[in-house]
Design a protein around this motif. Sequence first.
Motif, PDB file in Angstrom:
ATOM      1  N   ALA A  38       0.715 -24.439 -35.350  1.00 20.23           N
ATOM      2  CA  ALA A  38       2.036 -24.453 -35.966  1.00 20.23           C
ATOM      3  C   ALA A  38       2.848 -25.642 -35.470  1.00 20.23           C
ATOM      4  O   ALA A  38       3.528 -26.323 -36.263  1.00 20.23           O
ATOM      5  N   ALA A  39       2.770 -25.915 -34.180  1.00 23.58           N
ATOM      6  CA  ALA A  39       3.525 -27.028 -33.614  1.00 23.58           C
ATOM      7  C   ALA A  39       3.066 -28.359 -34.203  1.00 23.58           C
ATOM      8  O   ALA A  39       3.895 -29.228 -34.543  1.00 23.58           O
ATOM      9  N   GLU A  42       4.256 -28.739 -37.847  1.00 19.27           N
ATOM     10  CA  GLU A  42       5.662 -29.134 -37.887  1.00 19.27           C
ATOM     11  C   GLU A  42       5.822 -30.616 -37.557  1.00 19.27           C
ATOM     12  O   GLU A  42       6.553 -31.343 -38.252  1.00 19.27           O
ATOM     13  N   GLN A  43       5.143 -31.083 -36.524  1.00 18.76           N
ATOM     14  CA  GLN A  43       5.266 -32.478 -36.108  1.00 18.76           C
ATOM     15  C   GLN A  43       4.829 -33.446 -37.199  1.00 18.76           C
ATOM     16  O   GLN A  43       5.351 -34.560 -37.310  1.00 18.76           O
ATOM     17  N   THR A  68       7.809 -23.654 -32.298  1.00 23.25           N
ATOM     18  CA  THR A  68       8.307 -24.716 -33.167  1.00 23.25           C
ATOM     19  C   THR A  68       9.828 -24.736 -33.133  1.00 23.25           C
ATOM     20  O   THR A  68      10.467 -23.833 -32.599  1.00 23.25           O
ATOM     21  N   GLU A  69      10.409 -25.775 -33.723  1.00 20.75           N
ATOM     22  CA  GLU A  69      11.857 -25.931 -33.655  1.00 20.75           C
ATOM     23  C   GLU A  69      12.556 -25.652 -34.974  1.00 20.75           C
ATOM     24  O   GLU A  69      13.616 -25.034 -35.002  1.00 20.75           O
ATOM     25  N   LEU A  71      10.447 -25.369 -38.157  1.00 16.30           N
ATOM     26  CA  LEU A  71       9.474 -24.917 -39.138  1.00 16.30           C
ATOM     27  C   LEU A  71       9.842 -23.535 -39.669  1.00 16.30           C
ATOM     28  O   LEU A  71      10.196 -22.643 -38.906  1.00 16.30           O
TER      29      LEU A  71
END
Length: 305
Positions: A38-39, A42-43, A68-69, A71
């Motif tokens: 997931a991270a 998102e990136q 994540t921040e 997403l």
Amino acid sequence: MLLDLLVHFLVGTVGFMKIGLRGYGVWQVGALTTPAMAAEIEQLGYSGLWLGGPGVDLAGIDELLAATESLVVGSSIVNVWSGDPAVLARSYQRVASRFPGRFVLGIGVGHREQSAGYERPMDAVRRFLDVLDAGGVPVSGRVLAALGPRMLRLAAERAGGVVPYLVPPSHTRVARETVGSAGFVAPEQKVMVDSDVVRGLEAARGRVRNPYLGLVNYVSNLRRLGYSEEDLAGSDRLIGDLVAVGDVSAVAARLGEHRAAGADHVVVQVITEKYQTHPGLPGVRLQVYDDEVMGVYRELAEGLF
């Protein structure tokens, strides 16, 4: 009575607020998706991560959001036959309270061939939505996996939008016309990045035929869209419409066709020749999420963002 009317009005009004997802997202099997995946997704610039197969407890979604921040995670889908909608409503509140604005609840009726107790799907979805209403799940926070006209109209009335699965851009146009400008439309599009289109189509054919062309809901929808019985046996035309096969530019062009047809957000499902058999559904093939898949995400991101 007055309070009930006020609540009904507020719930209905919220349904006209557009879900704030744009651009492109990724679809993966929820049970096979890790926080690290997931991270990275998102990136790379994808705004949404859609998870196939979560249960009513929404297990694992908190961990993906915590990793994540910004997403947005969505369920695609929670099957209405999979558990108690009251439990799902409480699970939604848990996730939404911890991560406001970052979870979208996708629900759907699944398939007669795979769901125990399947009957009268429209009635079942209405009852399910009634319980979600009672549990405080906002209309704007949920979407339906709508294919046919009746389910699309129900989504326009009682959900924030639709997340159609296994559809070509022609269906996206129909979905947009039905839900109107206020509804959120996020079709799923399978892709196979392969410069050898003939080889890619043949590999994709096996993934589409089994199980999708054996499921009445999908086949009926494809018939409505004008595909012939010959197509439904797995023609190059059908496979090429349901799976974008080609190099990155060709795949990006297909995704753009959904946007041109009215999609707010396009959900990309990468498939490769690697798969494993579903432990509970022997006819279902699950994608293996390895470095090859992440490599495709990276290539596509360069062409899309």
